[in-house]
Write a protein that holds these residues in place. Structure first.
Motif, PDB file in Angstrom:
ATOM      1  N   ASP A  30       0.834  -1.214   0.000  1.00  0.00           N
ATOM      2  CA  ASP A  30       0.000   0.000   0.000  1.00  0.00           C
ATOM      3  C   ASP A  30       0.865   1.259   0.000  1.00  0.00           C
ATOM      4  O   ASP A  30       0.585   2.228  -0.721  1.00  0.00           O
ATOM      5  N   THR A  31       1.929   1.263   0.796  1.00  0.00           N
ATOM      6  CA  THR A  31       2.830   2.423   0.875  1.00  0.00           C
ATOM      7  C   THR A  31       3.535   2.640  -0.461  1.00  0.00           C
ATOM      8  O   THR A  31       3.632   3.769  -0.953  1.00  0.00           O
ATOM      9  N   THR A  32       3.980   1.561  -1.073  1.00  0.00           N
ATOM     10  CA  THR A  32       4.662   1.662  -2.362  1.00  0.00           C
ATOM     11  C   THR A  32       3.719   2.210  -3.426  1.00  0.00           C
ATOM     12  O   THR A  32       4.097   3.078  -4.224  1.00  0.00           O
ATOM     13  N   LEU A  33       2.485   1.751  -3.423  1.00  0.00           N
ATOM     14  CA  LEU A  33       1.509   2.251  -4.399  1.00  0.00           C
ATOM     15  C   LEU A  33       1.208   3.726  -4.154  1.00  0.00           C
ATOM     16  O   LEU A  33       1.113   4.518  -5.092  1.00  0.00           O
ATOM     17  N   ALA A  34       1.071   4.101  -2.903  1.00  0.00           N
ATOM     18  CA  ALA A  34       0.776   5.501  -2.577  1.00  0.00           C
ATOM     19  C   ALA A  34       1.905   6.423  -3.017  1.00  0.00           C
ATOM     20  O   ALA A  34       1.664   7.568  -3.418  1.00  0.00           O
ATOM     21  N   MET A  35       3.148   5.947  -2.974  1.00  0.00           N
ATOM     22  CA  MET A  35       4.305   6.769  -3.352  1.00  0.00           C
ATOM     23  C   MET A  35       4.557   6.771  -4.855  1.00  0.00           C
ATOM     24  O   MET A  35       5.333   7.587  -5.353  1.00  0.00           O
ATOM     25  N   ARG A  39      -0.068   4.385 -10.838  1.00  0.00           N
ATOM     26  CA  ARG A  39      -1.326   4.044 -10.141  1.00  0.00           C
ATOM     27  C   ARG A  39      -2.434   3.718 -11.136  1.00  0.00           C
ATOM     28  O   ARG A  39      -3.190   2.766 -10.941  1.00  0.00           O
ATOM     29  N   ARG A  40      -2.533   4.511 -12.222  1.00  0.00           N
ATOM     30  CA  ARG A  40      -3.564   4.232 -13.246  1.00  0.00           C
ATOM     31  C   ARG A  40      -3.328   2.856 -13.868  1.00  0.00           C
ATOM     32  O   ARG A  40      -4.259   2.091 -14.067  1.00  0.00           O
ATOM     33  N   ARG A  41      -2.065   2.565 -14.176  1.00  0.00           N
ATOM     34  CA  ARG A  41      -1.750   1.265 -14.771  1.00  0.00           C
ATOM     35  C   ARG A  41      -2.073   0.140 -13.786  1.00  0.00           C
ATOM     36  O   ARG A  41      -2.623  -0.883 -14.165  1.00  0.00           O
ATOM     37  N   PHE A  42      -1.753   0.322 -12.518  1.00  0.00           N
ATOM     38  CA  PHE A  42      -2.054  -0.683 -11.499  1.00  0.00           C
ATOM     39  C   PHE A  42      -3.561  -0.934 -11.423  1.00  0.00           C
ATOM     40  O   PHE A  42      -4.018  -2.075 -11.402  1.00  0.00           O
ATOM     41  N   ILE A  43      -4.338   0.143 -11.385  1.00  0.00           N
ATOM     42  CA  ILE A  43      -5.802   0.001 -11.312  1.00  0.00           C
ATOM     43  C   ILE A  43      -6.321  -0.728 -12.538  1.00  0.00           C
ATOM     44  O   ILE A  43      -7.136  -1.646 -12.437  1.00  0.00           O
ATOM     45  N   HIS A  44      -5.825  -0.349 -13.708  1.00  0.00           N
ATOM     46  CA  HIS A  44      -6.255  -1.003 -14.953  1.00  0.00           C
ATOM     47  C   HIS A  44      -5.908  -2.490 -14.930  1.00  0.00           C
ATOM     48  O   HIS A  44      -6.753  -3.343 -15.232  1.00  0.00           O
ATOM     49  N   LEU A  45      -4.660  -2.807 -14.567  1.00  0.00           N
ATOM     50  CA  LEU A  45      -4.237  -4.206 -14.547  1.00  0.00           C
ATOM     51  C   LEU A  45      -4.972  -5.017 -13.486  1.00  0.00           C
ATOM     52  O   LEU A  45      -5.315  -6.170 -13.712  1.00  0.00           O
ATOM     53  N   SER A  46      -5.216  -4.415 -12.330  1.00  0.00           N
ATOM     54  CA  SER A  46      -5.901  -5.166 -11.274  1.00  0.00           C
ATOM     55  C   SER A  46      -7.352  -5.441 -11.659  1.00  0.00           C
ATOM     56  O   SER A  46      -7.882  -6.501 -11.370  1.00  0.00           O
ATOM     57  N   ALA A  97      -7.214  -8.211 -14.247  1.00  0.00           N
ATOM     58  CA  ALA A  97      -6.831  -9.494 -13.659  1.00  0.00           C
ATOM     59  C   ALA A  97      -7.971 -10.137 -12.895  1.00  0.00           C
ATOM     60  O   ALA A  97      -8.108 -11.358 -12.886  1.00  0.00           O
ATOM     61  N   ILE A  98      -8.819  -9.337 -12.236  1.00  0.00           N
ATOM     62  CA  ILE A  98      -9.879  -9.929 -11.425  1.00  0.00           C
ATOM     63  C   ILE A  98     -11.230  -9.914 -12.112  1.00  0.00           C
ATOM     64  O   ILE A  98     -12.219 -10.329 -11.535  1.00  0.00           O
ATOM     65  N   ALA A  99     -11.266  -9.448 -13.358  1.00  0.00           N
ATOM     66  CA  ALA A  99     -12.538  -9.422 -14.067  1.00  0.00           C
ATOM     67  C   ALA A  99     -13.065 -10.843 -14.192  1.00  0.00           C
ATOM     68  O   ALA A  99     -12.351 -11.743 -14.600  1.00  0.00           O
ATOM     69  N   GLN A 100     -14.300 -11.023 -13.800  1.00  0.00           N
ATOM     70  CA  GLN A 100     -14.942 -12.322 -13.874  1.00  0.00           C
ATOM     71  C   GLN A 100     -16.216 -12.182 -14.692  1.00  0.00           C
ATOM     72  O   GLN A 100     -16.762 -11.090 -14.807  1.00  0.00           O
ATOM     73  N   PRO A 101     -16.694 -13.268 -15.239  1.00  0.00           N
ATOM     74  CA  PRO A 101     -17.942 -13.176 -15.992  1.00  0.00           C
ATOM     75  C   PRO A 101     -19.045 -12.627 -15.093  1.00  0.00           C
ATOM     76  O   PRO A 101     -19.111 -12.954 -13.912  1.00  0.00           O
ATOM     77  N   GLU A 102     -19.888 -11.794 -15.678  1.00  0.00           N
ATOM     78  CA  GLU A 102     -20.980 -11.205 -14.912  1.00  0.00           C
ATOM     79  C   GLU A 102     -21.970 -12.299 -14.527  1.00  0.00           C
ATOM     80  O   GLU A 102     -22.363 -13.114 -15.356  1.00  0.00           O
ATOM     81  N   VAL A 103     -22.342 -12.329 -13.283  1.00  0.00           N
ATOM     82  CA  VAL A 103     -23.286 -13.316 -12.794  1.00  0.00           C
ATOM     83  C   VAL A 103     -24.670 -12.688 -12.801  1.00  0.00           C
ATOM     84  O   VAL A 103     -24.864 -11.567 -12.350  1.00  0.00           O
ATOM     85  N   GLN A 104     -25.615 -13.400 -13.361  1.00  0.00           N
ATOM     86  CA  GLN A 104     -26.976 -12.887 -13.415  1.00  0.00           C
ATOM     87  C   GLN A 104     -27.855 -13.745 -12.527  1.00  0.00           C
ATOM     88  O   GLN A 104     -27.795 -14.964 -12.570  1.00  0.00           O
ATOM     89  N   ALA A 105     -28.656 -13.083 -11.723  1.00  0.00           N
ATOM     90  CA  ALA A 105     -29.611 -13.806 -10.885  1.00  0.00           C
ATOM     91  C   ALA A 105     -30.617 -14.515 -11.789  1.00  0.00           C
ATOM     92  O   ALA A 105     -30.888 -14.075 -12.910  1.00  0.00           O
TER      93      ALA A 105
END
Length: 192
Positions: A37-42, A48-55, A58-66
Motif C-alpha cells: 500500500d505504501t509503495t503504491l501511494a508513493m 497508479r492508473r496502470r495498477f488500477i487497470h491491470l488489477s 486481472a480480477i474481471a470475472q464473468p458477470e453473474v446474473q440472478a
C-alpha cells in the motif's frame, strides 16, 4: 519492473513476488500488505492508473446474473389463466412463467411459455414491474397479457398438474392474496 527489481524495492524475497504473480487471489500478510500500500501511494499517477487497470483486468470475472423469471398474467374477460404446478410434494396454483436466459427478452418468454404450457396465445399489454420473489429468491418480471385465442390445455405435464381459467373474483381460492405481487391484484381489480 522485473520480479527481482520489484522484490528489491519492497525488501522482500524474489520467491514472494513470484508467488504473488502465480497466485493472484492470495491475500498477503498484514505487514506485507502495508508495504504494498505504501509503495503504491508513493508511485506516480501513471503507475497508479496502470495498477488500477491491470488489477481490474486481472480480477474481471464473468458477470453473474440472478435467475430471472417472466410471469404472464393472462386475462380473458373476468377470468385469469393459472397453472397448477407440482413441486415435489407441494401442489400450487400460479401464473404461467418461464426462465429468461441472459440477454433474453422477458416479455417474449412470458408469451412463449404461456403458449408452451397452456396452449393459449396471448400478447403483452403492460409490464407491471419486477421484484426479487420473497419465496423463490428469483428476479421476477410481471406482465399483464391479453388472451388472443386457444384452449387452455396442460401442454407441459412434466411441470404442471392442471391448467384452468379462474374467475378473477375468486382468485384467492387458488392463490393466497398475500402471495400475489400487489400490482397484479390492482391490474386484475381494474378489469373486474
Amino acid at each position: 519492473m522485473t520480479q527481482e527489481a520489484f522484490a528489491g524495492k519492497l525488501g522482500v524475497s524474489v520467491r514472494s513476488v513470484a508467488s504473488w504473480r502465480a497466485n493472484p487471489d492470495m491475500i498477503p500478510q498484514q505487514e506485507t500488505q502495508r508495504i504494498l500500500d505504501t509503495t503504491l501511494a508513493m508511485a506516480g499517477d501513471a503507475v497508479r492508473r496502470r495498477f488500477i487497470h491491470l488489477s481490474r483486468t486481472a480480477i474481471a470475472q464473468p458477470e453473474v446474473q440472478a435467475l430471472r423469471v417472466a410471469i404472464a398474467v393472462v386475462r380473458r374477460g373476468g377470468d385469469v389463466l393459472l397453472v397448477c404446478r407440482q413441486d415435489g410434494e407441494d401442489i400450487a396454483w400460479q401464473f404461467p412463467a418461464g426462465i429468461v436466459k441472459p440477454g433474453g427478452s422477458a416479455s417474449k418468454v412470458a408469451v412463449r411459455e404461456t403458449l408452451a404450457e397452456t396452449g393459449v396465445h396471448c400478447t403483452v399489454r403492460e409490464h407491471l414491474g419486477e421484484r426479487l420473489h420473497p419465496h423463490t429468491h428469483a428476479m421476477c418480471d410481471y406482465f399483464v397479457c391479453d388472451y388472443v385465442h386457444g384452449e387452455a390445455i396442460n401442454g407441459d405435464s412434466s411441470e404442471n398438474v392442471a391448467v384452468a381459467w379462474a374467475p378473477i373474483a375468486e382468485l384467492a381460492r387458488f392463490i393466497p392474496t398475500d402471495r400475489i405481487y400487489p400490482p397484479i391484484l390492482d391490474a386484475l381489480e381494474a378489469t373486474v
